[in-house]
Design an enzyme around this catalytic site. Structure first.
Site, PDB file in Angstrom:
ATOM      1  N   GLU A 169     -15.526   7.642  26.886  1.00 41.34           N
ATOM      2  CA  GLU A 169     -15.182   8.722  25.966  1.00 41.34           C
ATOM      3  C   GLU A 169     -15.737   8.434  24.579  1.00 41.34           C
ATOM      4  OE1 GLU A 169     -10.959   9.320  26.261  1.00 41.34           O
ATOM      5  OE2 GLU A 169     -11.075   9.828  28.390  1.00 41.34           O
TER       6      GLU A 169
ATOM      7  N   HIS B  52      -9.541  14.882  26.793  1.00 41.84           N
ATOM      8  CA  HIS B  52      -8.438  13.920  26.621  1.00 41.84           C
ATOM      9  C   HIS B  52      -7.372  14.472  25.676  1.00 41.84           C
ATOM     10  CE1 HIS B  52      -7.432   9.350  26.886  1.00 41.84           C
ATOM     11  NE2 HIS B  52      -6.334  10.093  26.866  1.00 41.84           N
TER      12      HIS B  52
ATOM     13  N   ARG C 163      -6.644   7.399  33.025  1.00 43.25           N
ATOM     14  CA  ARG C 163      -7.778   6.865  32.282  1.00 43.25           C
ATOM     15  C   ARG C 163      -9.005   7.020  33.164  1.00 43.25           C
ATOM     16  NH1 ARG C 163      -4.886   6.904  28.303  1.00 43.25           N
ATOM     17  NH2 ARG C 163      -4.544   5.190  26.824  1.00 43.25           N
TER      18      ARG C 163
END
Length: 315
Positions: free
Chosen positions: A261, A279, A232
């Site tokens: 994000e 991602h 993350r």
């Protein structure tokens, strides 16, 4: 009548198809306020993305809520203490996308170390055909003999380590506890960073790992060091990373995740020594099927009055 399930986070419709075949879905797409209190009154289960913030206040909007099911392995956005206080079980999809995430970690590592984006640009620009010299195309150290450190030795970390070992590297790791694995254990993240020249971040996100990879850890990697993050964005201090890359305190980075994000800061996207992906670590067909299988198993058990097979324990 099929049981109602609230879709709390925003998901592509294709990822919800299998759930819609078995349950009545209330798709909030990140906006619970679109449903009235009456519509939410009898919703006993919800599906959410683990990174989406979900606290007690949101849980209280669903008075009969009994299960929160995360699509994916992460659950850092869920207030587990608030859920436990309200008697709400929380489940996830452990290991369902581990192989795919490990693959992307290796891809980013190789692309960063071998400067693939730079090489790609060198060809597309015509500089290679024109025999134009480029300092970025000078020979670099490859993978053979490198020391690769894996931060986190869960399901994903183990698969990364196994893949990386195939490149004739030495593999070491640091995690909260020592595991029965054929890799060198380091007693701290600092020791791991001192030891390795490639640091792969595969630890679970949470308060204890927030900005764990900071300016000091990056400095310890050294000017020939690389960092790869498939965990993350919160685990790395992004400002410190930009500074280390800009000052060439480290050689490069491969990033599949970011602090905010879906936005990667301009300071990162402008750097030639960074490889970026949006991602997509677990974004393969087989991973989505496996994650959906876990979600369905959790929901089916809950509505049958049984414990969730993939329940998250503790707060």
């Amino acid at each position: 009548m099929p049981d109602k399930v609230l879709i709390y986070s925003r998901f592509p419709k294709a990822q919800l198809t299998r759930f819609g075949e078995r349950y009545e879905l209330l798709n909030a797409a990140g906006k619970t306020e679109m449903f009235s209190a009456g519509e939410l009154a009898d919703v006993r289960a919800m599906i959410t993305a683990g990174g989406t913030p979900l606290g007690g206040e949101a849980m209280d909007l669903l008075p009969t809520l009994g299960a929160i099911v995360c699509y994916g392995t992460g659950y850092e956005g869920i207030d587990l203490a608030a859920a436990a206080k309200r008697g709400i079980a929380v489940g996830h999809s452990p290991g369902a996308n581990a192989a795919s995430v490990a693959d992307i970690a290796v891809m980013l590592m190789l692309a960063a170390v071998r400067r693939l984006p730079v090489a790609d640009s060198y060809i597309r620009s015509g500089d290679w055909a024109g025999r134009k010299p480029s300092p970025m195309m000078r020979p670099q150290a490859g993978m053979r003999g490198r020391k690769v450190g894996v931060y986190g030795m869960g399901e994903i970390g183990r698969k990364i380590a196994a893949r990386v070992a195939a490149f004739e590297t030495e593999v070491g790791y640091f995690s909260r506890s020592k595991h029965d694995v054929p890799y060198h254990y380091l007693p701290s993240l600092e020791a791991l960073a001192d030891w390795c020249s490639v640091l792969v971040v595969a630890v679970r996100a949470g308060a204890e790992t927030n900005h764990a990879v900071n300016a000091d850890i990056l400095r310890r990697l050294g000017s020939d060091g690389f960092v790869v993050n498939i965990s993350r964005g919160s685990v790395i201090d992004e400002k410190a990373l930009v500074a280390a890359l800009t000052d060439q305190a480290i050689a490069g980075a491969g990033l599949d995740v970011f602090a905010k994000e879906p936005h990667a800061p301009d300071a990162l996207t402008a750097l030639p020594n960074v490889v970026l992906s949006p991602h997509l670590g677990g974004h393969t067909l087989e991973s989505h099927v496996a994650m959906q299988d876990c979600v369905l198993a959790n929901l089916e058990a809950f509505f049958a009055g049984k414990p969730l097979p993939y329940e998250i324990r503790g707060s």
